[in-house]
Structure formats: structure tokens, C-alpha cells
Design an enzyme around this catalytic site. Sequence first.
Site: not given
Lengths: 451, 445
Positions: B42, B117, B141
Site C-alpha cells: 500500500k 482505504s 481499511s
Amino acid sequence: MKIGLEIHVQLPTRSKLFCSCPTTADEPNSSVCPTCLGFPGSRPVLNRRALEMAVQIARFLECRVASEIWFSRKTYFYPDLPKHFQITQYDSPVGVDGSFVVGGRSIGIWRVHVEEDPGRIKRVGRSGEEVSLIDYNRSGIPLVEIVTAPDLTSPDEARNFLNELLVELRHIIGTTASDEQSVRADANISLGEERVEVKNVQGLKNLERALKFEASRQQKLLEAGMRVVRETRRFDEERKVTLSAREKELEEDYGYIGEPDLGVYDLSRISAGLLEVETPLRRAQRMSAHYVVDYDKARQVVLTSMAMADLFEALANAVDPEVAMNWTLGPISANWELLLPRMNDQSTKEIVEVVQLVVGRQITDSEGRRRIGAIAMGECPTDISCAVQDEALGSLINDYLNEHPQVVRDHASNPKAANAVIGHVMKVAKGKYNSQEIVEATRKEIERRTS
Amino acid sequence: MSCSPTPERLIQLNERFRIFCEMAEDLSGLQDYPPRPTFSAKDNLCAMGFQARAGSRILEGYRPPFDATPVWRMRQEGMLLLGKTNMDEFGFGTFSTNSGYDVPRNPFDAGRACGGSSGGAAAATSLLEGHVALGVSTGGSISCPASFCGVLGLTPTYGRVSRYGLIDYGNSLDKVGLMTRDSGSLRTWLPVISGPDPKDPTSCVQPMLDLSPRKVERVAVPLEAMQNLGSGVESSFASALKSLQDDHDILVEEVSMPSLKFALSAYYVLATSEASTNLARYCGMRFGVRNSNISQHFNDFFSETRSANFGTEAKRRILLGTYARMVGFRDRYYMKALAVRQLVISEYKRVLNDHDLVLTPTMPFIAPRFADIEKMRPLEAYQADFLTVPPNLAGLPHLSLPCGYIEGMPVGMQAVAPHWEERALLDIAERWTSKFQMRFPEVAR
Ligand SMILES: [Zn+2]
């Protein structure tokens, strides 16, 4: 007049508070890393040594020491603060409610806590074309903050307080720096109703100047029937005046929250592992009371060196303390620069013997001074003392004592037991050593074995 | 064994689904023989050789001088890092629509969101066989995008995986985890990224990771979690529960967990409070973007940089968090939220005392269409997290796994285990996926 101080003292750890960067560096921005530059993804790791020092300071100031502590974030925007929050302690200081006695008056200590130092800003260039340069070497250096009650009543007393406090703190944290750079203070001062804060004054001299200026400024205002405005001022070191910082007069809101990257630290465990240290001024008080000597003289001894105080105490236990003090502040003090690096058990013993010989009128006063000078030079004060160190003699005595352990055993109740050694050595060494040398060396060796 | 995509195929998939905000320049490793397993990080995880922008324009150009510990540990295992996956700016979002670098598209339907996210991470996992994505969860997330993209999303216990090199959102909540297509990969890679790391003191208090068998026998379903669910989600979850009882011999019991309804508010107070301090450092001075004039008062320079480069949601959360920390509000919000967190932890403890897991749907609805997201008010978007927030607030390990499909879109269920008991999650993952037919998107060339 009421004066309260917030004192920041750098703690002399090898590495910074939350990273492994060295605390000493010359080139600007050479001792920095992602953590003390606040790079995203970096994290603090606590240097426990700094916490230990703070605990020692809090204990010394007779604070209530917390059983556990944590850290907080104090958020404000300033270019020298890389994360734009300072990791400090807010709702769990290391210690609270202490005191420190100066000139017979007890000054309240509100709190003692640990925090990180921001970087340093330097302004260069002509007025109007100034450029700010920032050095982050200082960013993350551990500080202890000590907050006093507004118990101080004059600039003189404030300077004296800080001076005495620093003598003690430097001994506790183990720094010899009389460094004006390593101490900063914020001072609250009020002559009338409203208090004025003078921020970020560097060093003792500046603090006294800033307070004196501010006291007389407020005095003049009040005498003229004017009002002192509650405000924050800064001290201009060049012009030696305080100036309004022109900041809004609200209490700044730092929006404290807990620092989630650092956990809770068990201070009772850290505290248990720390030895009580006797600080210089407390030692002077003890010496003055215990040996019945003048406090100012005792103070002079400890402020010169704790090693000199050690020597004084050795002398005071052997001869009249008054005499010991005179010799300490006289011939010993005169030779101190040379003596200090030579101080150990042996040289202490030699000096004590010299003074004892003078007191016993076996040698003259001036011979005593000469011998102390000789010890300071690393020379043998007499042939006798040198002979004591003779290795051949030492091993003769040693061998005999090893073969006849009963001599050591019996010596405590009957000092004459040592005569056997003396007779033996005289015989074996065939008169190489005189009897006084052998008696002295034997006594020392037996003492060593029984101590 | 996984079959890696060719570099061309990867580029094509990325163009279509906007998985990565930065891809490795050199993809030749994909053609190595034997094929090297691939992973992605990420964008808020620092990796040398890549920018680390956490989906934010304000970090444009920032190249970290170190690897995040989980990235470093994956690389040590010979894994090939394909790129940095797209995300909501600093993790602030539920749909990955708050990225400064385009929006990832759902592999099942490019008109829908991936969730957030960790949206890019979920899309990569869903599209690439054998791929392991490092995701990060603060308030859900990992679970949310895993649910929307139909993959497994494991969020370990807080403190299990080092956060060194993770760009902070809320430090007391952030957890690095895994997204995979199969349970075997979770078992393989969880031990790799776990374990104490002296660079993150909060990772050094963990008990050793124990993956020995822990058979799940009894699970709790909180009544409070069954409200405001989309009808398809409710029925998919109900039939999953039935299958757990019938096919896996697991006892399902309804329980009441009244404190769950406070978790969302407490979470947003704590997360934004911490975030507003974490984001204070972004000012255009020491790293990242520098696109305003530095020859002015620092306050103006900082404001100009921050106004121009933070997205709307980041600004909103900075304001919320700063407000909650202010004198006069601190006790009412920040301190109270800390107390609620303790309440939620103790409620989970009570229920997990005699249950192996707490089960809920992961999200109240399937992946929404972008057009519908635009109509949502911020508060509605926050409320979508009401099932994923509680275990995150409590720091409990949890797993989202696909449990059904509605309109061709995956539905997820979320299992929450006691602190440090990740093995219970692996047990349910292995048993569930042995019988449940998982689907993966088929993307034409
Ligand atoms: Zn550093």
C-alpha cells in the site's frame, strides 16, 4: 515581586532522546536521521538513560515520583520543530511537588519532566534581507524541564537559585559543562497584578539581565500609575532588553494527546535500580555539620572538586578537621591541578601521613608542604614511602604470610604477631631494609588481607 | 503454483483498474524462472526505489531512505515488489475515491468502487493469481476493500506487525495486514511480516505468533450488528451462518454487544485526533511537495502548501481532530473516546470468553457505484464503517472473507478473534474456503 522559572537543561546522553543520532556534532545538520527529522514512517524509540537521569533529578528535588509515566504530543507549527509536535510529558510528569532550599528558603518545585529539544534557528543577512537557517542537530536532544512555583522574590535570588541548582544537577547527570548553551529558562515575573512571561532566555547571565530589566520596567510602569500588560516577551541578548513578542495574549492551545508510539514506562522499576548520589552542596552541608567546619569553606572544597572533598574527609578523619581544612585549602589546593589526576587510595594515604607527621611534630610545616608538592609531581615524598612500594620486599612479606596465615589471624588481637614477619625478613634480606620500612609494609599487607 | 502475469498484461490491467499509483519500472523479474511470487505494498508503506505518497499530493516526490519493516521482510523472502497500491489519501476514506492519484476500479465491475482505504491492494489481489498485497487498516481499511473485491483480508492484532516505515494515520489504531486469494497464503506470509521489531516499540510486547491448530467451535453474532443492512447482504450472511452450522458443525449464537454502537464515534474522535497531529509535519519544507514561495512568513508558507496540496477529506479530518483536542473539548471528546475504547475492549472480552469468534457481515452493502458515492454525505460514508470499526478500535485481529454474491458482486463476512489469536482466523478461513466457491473476475485481454 514574584518570579517563577521553567528551566530546561540538556541531559548529557550519548545519543538523542528518541533515535541513535549522537548528541555531539560540529557540522550543521550532520547528526540527523529520519526520526529526528520527522520523516513519514519513522518512529521514536526511547533512550532510557534520559529517563533515569530525570528520575534522579526528581528524587533529588524531593518530588513525588510517578510509578508509571507516558509521553504526550504538544502540537504547534514552527520551522525548527520537524514533526510540528514536540514529544513531551503533559499529564504524567516524572515528578511533582518538590522543593529546593536556597539561602535558607524553600522554593517549591511544581514538576519535573522529560522532553525533546527542537532544532536551532539562525538568522543571517542584513535586516530586511534576513534568511533563516535551521540546524536540526539539536532536534531530539533530551531535555529535563523543571518548573518552580513563583516563590522567588528577586532577580538576585533567581540567579542564585539557578546557580545552586545547576551545581547539583551537573553532578547528578554527570556533566562538567558550565555551558551557558545547555541551559534555557522561561521566567514569569510580576510586581503587580499581571504577570509577564519572558521566553527562552539562554544561560544564567542573560536570565539575570532579563529579570532585572523586566523588574525595573514593571516598577517604572507601576510608579507612573500605569498598568502592566499581561504578555509574553522575549529577551534581546544584544540590546539587553525585553521586547513584546507581539503574540496574541491567549494561552496557546497545544492540543495535547498521548503519544501512541511510546508505551507506558514503569518508573518504580527504573527508580529501584538507581543509586542515591550525594550532590556537592548537600555534601558541603553534611561536612560542615559533621566535622564542625565553616560551611563556606566546605562549599569551596566541594565546588573545586568532589575528589578534593574525598581527600578532606580522609584528612578530617585522621587529624583535627580544622587542621584538615587548612591543609586542604592551603597546600593541597595550591597543588590541586597536578594532584587531581594522581588521586587514588595510595596518594590519599601518603598525604594523610604527611599531615599526621606535621601534626605529630615529626616533620616541620614546610617539610610537610614540600612533601605534598613532591606527591603532586609524582615524586617520592621520602625514601620511606618509596620503599613501601618495593616489590621484592612485598613478595618476601607475602610469601611469609602465605606460609603462616596464623600471623594475619592473630594480628587483630595482638599486633605483636607481626614481629615474626619482621624478624624473618630482616634475616632473609640481610639488612637490605630497615626495620621501619618492614614494619610499615607488613602492616599494610596485613590490613589489605583483613579488610 | 502461481502464474505471474506478463509485464504487458500487468500494465494493461493497471490501465484498466488503476491498481497502482506507482509501478516498478523494471518488471523483468516477472519472467524469471522459476517464477517469483509477487507482492505489492500500500502506498503508505515506505519502500526504497519507490515514492511513498500515501495517496497524497503533499508527498509528491518523497522517496523514503528506508524500507518499512514488513516490506523489508517480504523482500528478504525473495518476493518481487510490483508497486505501490493506490489508496485514499492517508487512509481517509471508505471507497479509495479520496486518492490524489486517480481512483482504483472494482475488478468485478469497473463502474464500482474497490472499497477503501486499501482499494488498490484489494484490486491487485483479486486480479493477480498468487499475489500477496500488504494492506493497512486503521478503522477497517483492509476488511472493507477485501469484502468489495471478494478476497481474504487479514488484519492482525495491533502490535503484531511492525509499523516502522508506515506513514501514520492513527498510531494507536494502525495495523499492517495481508490480502490474499487463498488461506494458504495467509498461513505462509503472516509469520513473515509478524514479530517484534526494535524500531517499533509497540511491536515488542507481543507474545510469539502461534499458528498451531485452534478449532473454531462456537461463534457469536451480535444483534446490534444486524441493523441497517442491505437486504442482499442480510440474506447472504444468514445463509453463510446456516452453512457454518450445517457444513462445518459450528455453533452460532446470538449475543448482545450494546457498546458497539458507540465505537464509531469514539473511533472518529481518536483517529482524527491522532491524524491531525501526524499530518502537522506536512508543510513543504523538509520533504514532499514544494510548490509555494518560501520567501514569506513560515505560517503563510505552511498554510499555502497545506491548502493547495491536502484533499478535502484530509482537511476535514484535520479540522475534526484539532477540534477534539482543543482545551475545553478535550475532556468531552478525546478523553471520553479513550474511555469508550476500553468499554468496547471489555465487551469483546466478555463475549470472546466463551466464543471463538465474533461474526458479522463486513460491510452493510456491496461495492457501490461511483455515481452513488458522489451523492453520499461524509457522515453516511463514515457510517458505512460501523461493522469494521469496532474490532479496529479494540485492536483485535479480524478477517474478512467472501460469503456470497449479489448481482455478481461479492459479499463479505468478518470474523473477530481474541487478541493475539490469529490462528482462530486461519482456522475459519481454511475451513470456509474449502467448501465455499470463491469467484474471481475474468478480465478480457
Ligand atoms: Zn536522529
